[in-house]
Design a protein around this motif. Structure first.
Motif, PDB file in Angstrom:
ATOM      1  N   UNK A 269      17.767 -11.544  28.229  1.00  0.00           N
ATOM      2  CA  UNK A 269      17.532 -13.211  28.518  1.00  0.00           C
ATOM      3  C   UNK A 269      17.270 -14.217  27.376  1.00  0.00           C
ATOM      4  N   UNK A 270      18.393 -13.620  26.677  1.00  0.00           N
ATOM      5  CA  UNK A 270      18.545 -14.066  25.259  1.00  0.00           C
ATOM      6  C   UNK A 270      20.183 -13.644  24.888  1.00  0.00           C
ATOM      7  N   UNK A 271      20.751 -14.989  24.521  1.00  0.00           N
ATOM      8  CA  UNK A 271      21.862 -15.319  24.565  1.00  0.00           C
ATOM      9  C   UNK A 271      21.837 -15.459  22.839  1.00  0.00           C
ATOM     10  N   UNK A 272      21.230 -15.365  22.228  1.00  0.00           N
ATOM     11  CA  UNK A 272      21.753 -15.979  20.418  1.00  0.00           C
ATOM     12  C   UNK A 272      21.244 -14.155  19.519  1.00  0.00           C
ATOM     13  N   UNK A 273      20.656 -13.958  19.026  1.00  0.00           N
ATOM     14  CA  UNK A 273      21.031 -13.393  18.386  1.00  0.00           C
ATOM     15  C   UNK A 273      19.108 -12.109  18.346  1.00  0.00           C
ATOM     16  N   UNK A 274      19.078 -11.211  19.097  1.00  0.00           N
ATOM     17  CA  UNK A 274      17.989 -10.722  19.439  1.00  0.00           C
ATOM     18  C   UNK A 274      16.962  -9.620  18.642  1.00  0.00           C
ATOM     19  N   UNK A 275      15.493 -10.044  18.758  1.00  0.00           N
ATOM     20  CA  UNK A 275      14.907  -9.475  17.701  1.00  0.00           C
ATOM     21  C   UNK A 275      13.373  -9.027  18.364  1.00  0.00           C
ATOM     22  N   UNK A 276      12.760  -8.520  18.285  1.00  0.00           N
ATOM     23  CA  UNK A 276      11.512  -7.548  18.703  1.00  0.00           C
ATOM     24  C   UNK A 276      10.585  -8.749  18.304  1.00  0.00           C
ATOM     25  N   UNK A 277      10.611  -9.333  17.873  1.00  0.00           N
ATOM     26  CA  UNK A 277       9.654 -10.815  17.449  1.00  0.00           C
ATOM     27  C   UNK A 277       9.843 -11.543  18.563  1.00  0.00           C
ATOM     28  N   UNK A 278      11.703 -11.820  18.539  1.00  0.00           N
ATOM     29  CA  UNK A 278      11.498 -12.447  19.625  1.00  0.00           C
ATOM     30  C   UNK A 278      11.482 -11.885  21.169  1.00  0.00           C
ATOM     31  N   UNK A 279      11.599 -11.033  21.372  1.00  0.00           N
ATOM     32  CA  UNK A 279      11.366 -10.359  22.588  1.00  0.00           C
ATOM     33  C   UNK A 279       9.619 -10.281  23.015  1.00  0.00           C
ATOM     34  N   UNK A 280       8.908 -10.445  21.758  1.00  0.00           N
ATOM     35  CA  UNK A 280       7.426 -10.394  21.896  1.00  0.00           C
ATOM     36  C   UNK A 280       6.916 -11.764  22.723  1.00  0.00           C
ATOM     37  N   UNK A 281       7.913 -12.525  22.089  1.00  0.00           N
ATOM     38  CA  UNK A 281       7.371 -14.375  22.556  1.00  0.00           C
ATOM     39  C   UNK A 281       7.853 -14.725  23.634  1.00  0.00           C
ATOM     40  N   UNK A 282       8.530 -13.950  23.776  1.00  0.00           N
ATOM     41  CA  UNK A 282       9.337 -14.285  24.614  1.00  0.00           C
ATOM     42  C   UNK A 282       8.378 -13.425  26.394  1.00  0.00           C
ATOM     43  N   UNK A 283       8.509 -12.388  26.304  1.00  0.00           N
ATOM     44  CA  UNK A 283       7.975 -11.788  27.032  1.00  0.00           C
ATOM     45  C   UNK A 283       6.031 -12.084  27.222  1.00  0.00           C
ATOM     46  N   UNK A 284       5.476 -12.372  26.138  1.00  0.00           N
ATOM     47  CA  UNK A 284       4.181 -13.369  26.230  1.00  0.00           C
ATOM     48  C   UNK A 284       3.996 -14.179  27.516  1.00  0.00           C
ATOM     49  N   UNK A 285       5.634 -15.381  27.027  1.00  0.00           N
ATOM     50  CA  UNK A 285       5.096 -16.207  27.491  1.00  0.00           C
ATOM     51  C   UNK A 285       5.525 -16.433  28.784  1.00  0.00           C
ATOM     52  N   UNK A 286       6.601 -15.408  29.306  1.00  0.00           N
ATOM     53  CA  UNK A 286       6.851 -15.099  30.371  1.00  0.00           C
ATOM     54  C   UNK A 286       5.638 -14.706  31.296  1.00  0.00           C
ATOM     55  N   UNK A 287       4.541 -14.193  30.523  1.00  0.00           N
ATOM     56  CA  UNK A 287       3.271 -13.320  31.623  1.00  0.00           C
ATOM     57  C   UNK A 287       2.232 -14.765  31.253  1.00  0.00           C
ATOM     58  N   UNK A 288       2.228 -15.278  30.877  1.00  0.00           N
ATOM     59  CA  UNK A 288       1.443 -16.842  30.968  1.00  0.00           C
ATOM     60  C   UNK A 288       2.179 -17.389  31.795  1.00  0.00           C
ATOM     61  N   UNK A 289       3.753 -18.094  31.704  1.00  0.00           N
ATOM     62  CA  UNK A 289       4.214 -18.869  32.674  1.00  0.00           C
ATOM     63  C   UNK A 289       3.833 -18.121  34.062  1.00  0.00           C
ATOM     64  N   UNK A 290       4.003 -16.443  34.250  1.00  0.00           N
ATOM     65  CA  UNK A 290       3.686 -16.388  35.602  1.00  0.00           C
ATOM     66  C   UNK A 290       2.533 -16.551  36.214  1.00  0.00           C
ATOM     67  N   UNK A 291       1.508 -15.749  35.325  1.00  0.00           N
ATOM     68  CA  UNK A 291       0.412 -17.038  35.185  1.00  0.00           C
ATOM     69  C   UNK A 291      -0.282 -17.709  36.008  1.00  0.00           C
TER      70      UNK A 291
END
Length: 296
Positions: A269-291
């Motif tokens: 779900x990343x249209x720009x330049x991916x990175x592990x930092x960005x993936x970790x941040x997005x994952x954390x946000x997805x988990x929080x918003x799902x909760x």
């Protein structure tokens, strides 16, 4: 029934699981153990884990998740997904059926290697996609860039922060005159012709062979097209967006997809330049918003 099923257990998926586990939500993480960056010897730019092998970082993350009793790591892939908000069903490749109130898709993408001898073999060593990930270690050296379209022009500008020595390989692309003129102004030579072979030359360096000549560079940057590593989003009918290198899932500011109850994070779900930092941040946000979406 689980609260959340996470499909994909790399950086985004495990980061989502961590937030949900700390909220004492019941989580199942499905993973095949084949992260996109498994070809890289080291991962860079992730705070606290800079210059560590990515597989070591993931192994430590899984070890840390073991202290949360509501998180279950499942070594399996998701074969089928169905259902709707508050009642999703996932059938694994082993035939097990899991149910959950929410889904997080973080199964990433796979790079589609061109049929050039040596390209796939040198991916992650002599050939890399991200200057933020690998640029510092080869700063000031002779870089090469395989042209993949107009988006490569931005890479030329970006690379200037790391090196003043850059060669662009047109690789058969018809580069517009205005771009060629700009590259000439920047003293960036363009090598025309199709790349026929890429050979490892020690360290990060490579020798790029074309029909009539060979050029040695200290590292070669390339951006092959990619595609999602699974087709579950197609089965579900999720909205996507086109990017210069493939498709990405469309999400809103809460990481929710076009179907309520399904969230997405990471390279998928990343249209720009991916990175592990960005993936970790997005994952954390997805988990929080799902909760938060399950609060009553």
């Amino acid at each position: 029934m689980d609260d959340v099923i996470i499909i994909g257990g790399s950086f985004a998926g495990l980061a989502a699981a961590l937030q949900l586990g700390r909220a004492r939500r019941k989580v199942a993480v499905l993973d095949t153990g084949l992260p996109r960056n498994r070809f890289a010897s080291h991962s860079h730019g992730l705070l606290g884990h800079d210059h560590k092998p990515p597989l070591d970082i993931l192994a430590e993350a899984r070890h840390q998740l073991a202290r949360y009793p509501t998180i279950r790591l499942v070594n399996a892939w998701a074969d089928r997904v169905s259902g709707a908000d508050d009642d999703f069903s996932v059938v694994t490749g082993d035939g097990e059926t899991l149910r959950a109130r929410r889904l997080i898709l973080s199964y990433g993408v796979v790079d589609q290697m061109p049929e050039v001898p040596g390209f796939a073999e040198n991916w992650g060593t002599s050939i890399v996609p991200c200057p933020y990930c690998d640029g510092f270690e080869v700063a000031g050296q002779h870089w090469g860039l395989v042209w993949s379209g107009r988006q490569s022009h931005n890479q030329v500008k970006l690379f200037h922060d790391w090196t003043d020595s850059l060669t662009v390989f047109a690789d058969g692309h018809d580069m517009p005159p205005d771009i060629r003129a700009d590259l000439a102004r920047r003293n960036v030579p363009v090598v025309d012709g199709r790349i026929t072979e890429i050979a490892h030359n020690g360290g990060h360096s490579a020798v790029v062979s074309l029909d009539s000549r060979s050029v040695a560079v200290d590292i070669l940057f390339a951006h092959p097209r990619n595609k999602p590593s699974a087709s579950l989003h197609d089965t579900l009918g999720l909205a996507t967006i086109e990017t210069p290198l493939g498709v990405a899932l469309k999400v809103d500011e809460r990481r929710e997809t076009s179907i309520p109850g399904i969230y997405a994070a990471g390279d998928l779900a990343t249209p720009g330049m991916p990175s592990v930092t960005q993936a970790s941040s997005q994952g954390a946000m997805a988990g929080i918003f799902a909760q938060q979406s399950m609060l009553v």
